[in-house]
Scaffold this motif. Structure first.
Motif, mmCIF file in Angstrom:
data_model
loop_
_atom_site.group_PDB
_atom_site.id
_atom_site.type_symbol
_atom_site.label_atom_id
_atom_site.label_comp_id
_atom_site.label_asym_id
_atom_site.label_seq_id
_atom_site.Cartn_x
_atom_site.Cartn_y
_atom_site.Cartn_z
ATOM 1 N N GLU A 42 0.831 -1.214 0.000
ATOM 2 C CA GLU A 42 0.000 0.000 0.000
ATOM 3 C C GLU A 42 0.861 1.258 0.000
ATOM 4 N N ASP A 43 2.008 1.219 0.682
ATOM 5 C CA ASP A 43 2.926 2.360 0.664
ATOM 6 C C ASP A 43 3.454 2.595 -0.750
ATOM 7 N N PHE A 44 3.727 1.524 -1.461
ATOM 8 C CA PHE A 44 4.186 1.624 -2.847
ATOM 9 C C PHE A 44 3.088 2.229 -3.711
ATOM 10 N N LYS A 45 1.889 1.682 -3.594
ATOM 11 C CA LYS A 45 0.769 2.136 -4.420
ATOM 12 C C LYS A 45 0.421 3.606 -4.170
ATOM 13 N N SER A 46 0.523 4.047 -2.919
ATOM 14 C CA SER A 46 0.130 5.415 -2.568
ATOM 15 C C SER A 46 1.273 6.430 -2.699
ATOM 16 N N GLY A 82 1.283 -3.607 -12.758
ATOM 17 C CA GLY A 82 0.859 -2.362 -12.128
ATOM 18 C C GLY A 82 1.821 -1.850 -11.075
ATOM 19 N N PHE A 83 2.849 -2.609 -10.768
ATOM 20 C CA PHE A 83 3.752 -2.250 -9.683
ATOM 21 C C PHE A 83 5.037 -1.622 -10.195
ATOM 22 N N ARG A 84 4.893 -0.676 -11.103
ATOM 23 C CA ARG A 84 6.018 0.091 -11.638
ATOM 24 C C ARG A 84 5.620 1.558 -11.639
ATOM 25 N N GLY A 92 8.394 6.861 -0.030
ATOM 26 C CA GLY A 92 9.298 7.209 1.050
ATOM 27 C C GLY A 92 9.697 5.989 1.866
ATOM 28 N N ILE A 93 10.877 6.081 2.442
ATOM 29 C CA ILE A 93 11.353 5.043 3.360
ATOM 30 C C ILE A 93 11.417 5.691 4.747
ATOM 31 N N PRO A 94 10.587 5.240 5.684
ATOM 32 C CA PRO A 94 10.595 5.851 7.006
ATOM 33 C C PRO A 94 11.705 5.280 7.899
ATOM 34 N N CYS A 112 17.046 -6.498 4.965
ATOM 35 C CA CYS A 112 16.244 -7.024 6.070
ATOM 36 C C CYS A 112 15.427 -5.958 6.796
ATOM 37 N N VAL A 113 15.298 -4.740 6.243
ATOM 38 C CA VAL A 113 14.429 -3.757 6.892
ATOM 39 C C VAL A 113 13.013 -4.298 6.929
ATOM 40 N N SER A 114 12.208 -3.736 7.778
ATOM 41 C CA SER A 114 10.855 -4.235 7.970
ATOM 42 C C SER A 114 9.970 -3.906 6.764
ATOM 43 N N ALA A 115 9.584 -4.941 6.031
ATOM 44 C CA ALA A 115 8.783 -4.774 4.813
ATOM 45 C C ALA A 115 8.025 -6.060 4.536
#
Length: 174
Positions: A42-46, A82-84, A92-94, A112-115
């Motif tokens: 959802e972060d990617f899509k938004s 659709g994921f491009r 953003g990366i928080p 290994c970041v939280s994703a």
């Protein structure tokens, strides 16, 4: 085989000597540490923007299907396209996706970041690892200098320092 290919087909490599090559298969999906925030599809899509953003990133979701039956694979291909992003788009990366949940004074960076599974397939690539690694290093130095835990790092100051080092943070509020 690599040596032969380089010598026969690539100009300028006729005298190449192969010293080594990868002896193990690479693993695309690895362990991901649970942090205070988990990046999701959802972060990617938004095209997510975060107050504690340490970088912007635009690599596509580069994931493989879990099954290969014809119907599942076709559905996956339709969804995957659709994921491009278009030129200029990013997410953003928080900072919070690097502060390890339940453990004080520990940051994670790189693959290994939280994703979730989808976002790991985007952020696992070298530029994403560089963004998170640089931010983790700067945040650790800031925290050590103040004698505090990494969660107490001033993310606004972290953003300013990252910008001074060349980071792309167009949404940073100075």
């Amino acid at each position: 085989e690599y040596r032969r290919y380089y010598r026969e087909y690539l100009s300028g490599y006729e005298n190449t000597e192969l010293i080594s090559s990868g002896s193990r298969l690479g693993i695309r999906e690895t362990r991901r540490i649970v942090c205070d925030y988990r990046l999701t599809l959802e972060d990617f899509k938004s095209r997510a923007v975060f107050d504690d953003e340490i970088g912007r990133y635009c690599y596509p979701v580069d994931i493989h299907p879990r099954t290969y039956d014809k119907e599942s694979y076709q559905k996956f291909l339709e969804e995957f396209h659709g994921f491009r992003y278009k030129k200029g788009e990013s997410y953003g990366i928080p900072y919070r996706c690097m502060t390890v949940k339940g453990i004080d004074n520990l940051l994670t960076a790189g693959r290994c970041v939280s994703a979730d599974r989808y976002m790991q397939s985007s952020i696992r690539v070298m530029p994403g690892c560089y963004i998170t690694g640089q931010a983790a290093g700067v945040a650790a130095a800031m925290s050590a200098a103040k004698g505090g835990d990494v969660r107490s790092a001033d993310t606004s100051e972290l953003g300013r320092r990252l910008i001074a080092l060349g980071a792309c943070l167009p949404n940073h509020k100075s």
